[in-house]
Design an enzyme around this catalytic site. Structure first.
Site, short mmCIF file in Angstrom:
data_model
loop_
_atom_site.label_atom_id
_atom_site.label_comp_id
_atom_site.label_asym_id
_atom_site.label_seq_id
_atom_site.Cartn_x
_atom_site.Cartn_y
_atom_site.Cartn_z
N ARG A 57 0.86 -1.20 0.00
CA ARG A 57 0.00 0.00 0.00
C ARG A 57 0.88 1.24 0.00
O ARG A 57 2.11 1.17 0.04
CB ARG A 57 -0.91 -0.01 1.23
CG ARG A 57 -0.16 0.23 2.52
CD ARG A 57 -1.08 0.27 3.74
NE ARG A 57 -0.32 0.68 4.91
CZ ARG A 57 -0.59 0.32 6.15
NH1 ARG A 57 -1.63 -0.48 6.40
NH2 ARG A 57 0.14 0.75 7.17
N VAL A 66 10.87 -7.42 6.88
CA VAL A 66 12.22 -6.88 6.64
C VAL A 66 13.14 -6.97 7.85
O VAL A 66 14.35 -6.79 7.71
CB VAL A 66 12.17 -5.42 6.13
CG1 VAL A 66 11.49 -5.33 4.79
CG2 VAL A 66 11.53 -4.48 7.15
N ASN A 84 11.54 0.44 1.10
CA ASN A 84 10.47 1.40 1.40
C ASN A 84 9.74 1.08 2.72
O ASN A 84 9.19 1.98 3.34
CB ASN A 84 9.47 1.41 0.23
CG ASN A 84 8.16 2.04 0.60
OD1 ASN A 84 8.01 3.26 0.60
ND2 ASN A 84 7.16 1.20 0.93
N TYR A 93 11.54 8.27 15.41
CA TYR A 93 11.43 8.05 13.96
C TYR A 93 12.51 8.85 13.22
O TYR A 93 13.18 8.32 12.32
CB TYR A 93 10.03 8.47 13.51
CG TYR A 93 9.77 8.40 12.03
CD1 TYR A 93 9.55 7.18 11.40
CD2 TYR A 93 9.72 9.56 11.26
CE1 TYR A 93 9.28 7.13 10.03
CE2 TYR A 93 9.46 9.52 9.90
CZ TYR A 93 9.24 8.30 9.29
OH TYR A 93 8.97 8.26 7.94
N LYS A 121 15.45 7.52 10.67
CA LYS A 121 15.56 7.95 9.27
C LYS A 121 16.91 8.65 9.02
O LYS A 121 17.45 8.56 7.92
CB LYS A 121 14.38 8.85 8.89
CG LYS A 121 13.06 8.08 8.83
CD LYS A 121 13.10 6.97 7.75
CE LYS A 121 11.77 6.27 7.57
NZ LYS A 121 11.76 5.33 6.44
N VAL A 175 3.14 12.79 3.21
CA VAL A 175 2.27 12.23 2.17
C VAL A 175 1.06 11.63 2.89
O VAL A 175 1.24 10.86 3.85
CB VAL A 175 3.01 11.12 1.37
CG1 VAL A 175 2.12 10.60 0.25
CG2 VAL A 175 4.33 11.63 0.82
#
Ligand code: NAI
Length: 267
Positions: free
Chosen positions: A18, A66, A92, A161, A165, A196
């Site tokens: 998704r 992952v 991703n 987070y 990143k 997004v």
């Protein structure tokens, strides 16, 4: 019409069931690549693969957590077996668990480190093994890691987070350096998406409200748009197009780069 040609390339996209990952899988397929979607959401992953295959592209699904080295080994093997090789990896898959620093939870931090950082590094390990000379695919390739604008600027309530990143960003550079110096022939880059409105993006907007940082979701989103020179949120296709470019020969002299795809928010 596809802007960049990826005919004959074989790609694995993690978290492709998704959101941004599904759009990346779609864009890679539209550019001519065959694609495996790897995800923990097996039903949705299969559904997305079937939807994208309907246009005539070759898109399959492979179960992949992952964080698990063994899953990666079999996903890489399946990609080579199903698609005839492995030239492109898009790391991703990611998670975001919102928290103010005063409420930080060690288990949540470890979970984000596991998925976002270990997941990305394990992916590069198996991609390098397959793509370097003598590997099962053996013809070089491209890796694109999905970092975040949170690796480039401060945004409240996402300290953990952001740390993961930033780690993805640095790991991208080291992997690009190793691949170049050791002659693997694999280019490694990352992108920094802005906000997004996917499942993850909208959950974050709600969490910002719950943390008392905005009076409403509309206000939280409005704050981001207000900080974005191009004056809107990102769309999944904005991210996917840049990933396709980075995987293509048009980016043949680009490695170890991080590209902001954030409407200028992080400049
Ligand atoms: P999403 O939550 O909509 O989709 C994430 C996908 O990753 C899901 O399909 C999920 O099942 C999969 N996933 C999660 N854990 C996994 C695991 N252990 N193994 C395999 N798959 C797993 O998120 P979205 O928004 O599409 O995000 C995609 C990437 O973009 C993530 O790395 C995220 O951190 C990054 N990003 C997203 C932004 C946004 O505003 N949505 C902004 C900046 C970066």
């Amino acid at each position: 019409m596809a802007k960049f040609d990826l005919k004959g390339r074989r790609a694995l996209v993690t978290g492709g069931a998704r959101g941004i990952g599904a759009s990346i899988a779609e864009a890679l397929a539209a550019a001519g690549a065959s694609v495996m979607i790897g995800d923990v959401l097996a039903d949705l992953g299969r559904e997305t693969a079937a939807r994208l295959s309907a246009s005539g592209a070759k898109v399959g699904f492979v179960p992949l957590d992952v964080t698990k080295d063994g899953d990666w080994a079999s996903a890489a093997e399946t990609t080579v077996k199903e698609l005839g090789g492995f030239d492109i990896l898009v790391n991703n898959a990611g998670i975001e668990i919102t928290s103010l620093v005063v409420d930080v939870n060690a288990d949540d931090l470890r979970r984000m480190l596991d998925v976002n950082v270990a997941g990305t590094l394990l992916g590069m390990k198996h991609a390098f093994r397959a793509m370097r000379p003598g590997g099962s695919a053996g013809n070089g390739g491209a890796v694109v890691n999905i970092a975040s604008v949170a690796a480039t600027i401060a945004f409240p309530a996402i300290s953990g987070y952001s740390a993961t990143k930033s780690a993805v960003d640095r790991a991208t550079r080291v992997a690009a350096m190793e691949s170049g110096k050791l002659g693997y022939g694999v280019r490694v880059n990352c992108i920094y998406p802005g906000l997004v409105p996917t499942d993850m993006g909208m959950k974050l907007a709600h969490d910002i409200v719950a943390a008392g940082l905005a009076p409403s979701v509309e206000a939280a989103v409005g704050d981001v748009v207000g900080q974005t020179p191009l004056g809107r949120l990102g769309e999944v296709g904005d991210m996917a197009d840049v990933v396709v470019f980075l995987c293509s020969d048009a980016a043949r002299f680009i490695t170890g780069a991080g590209i902001a795809v954030d409407g200028g928010m992080g400049m």
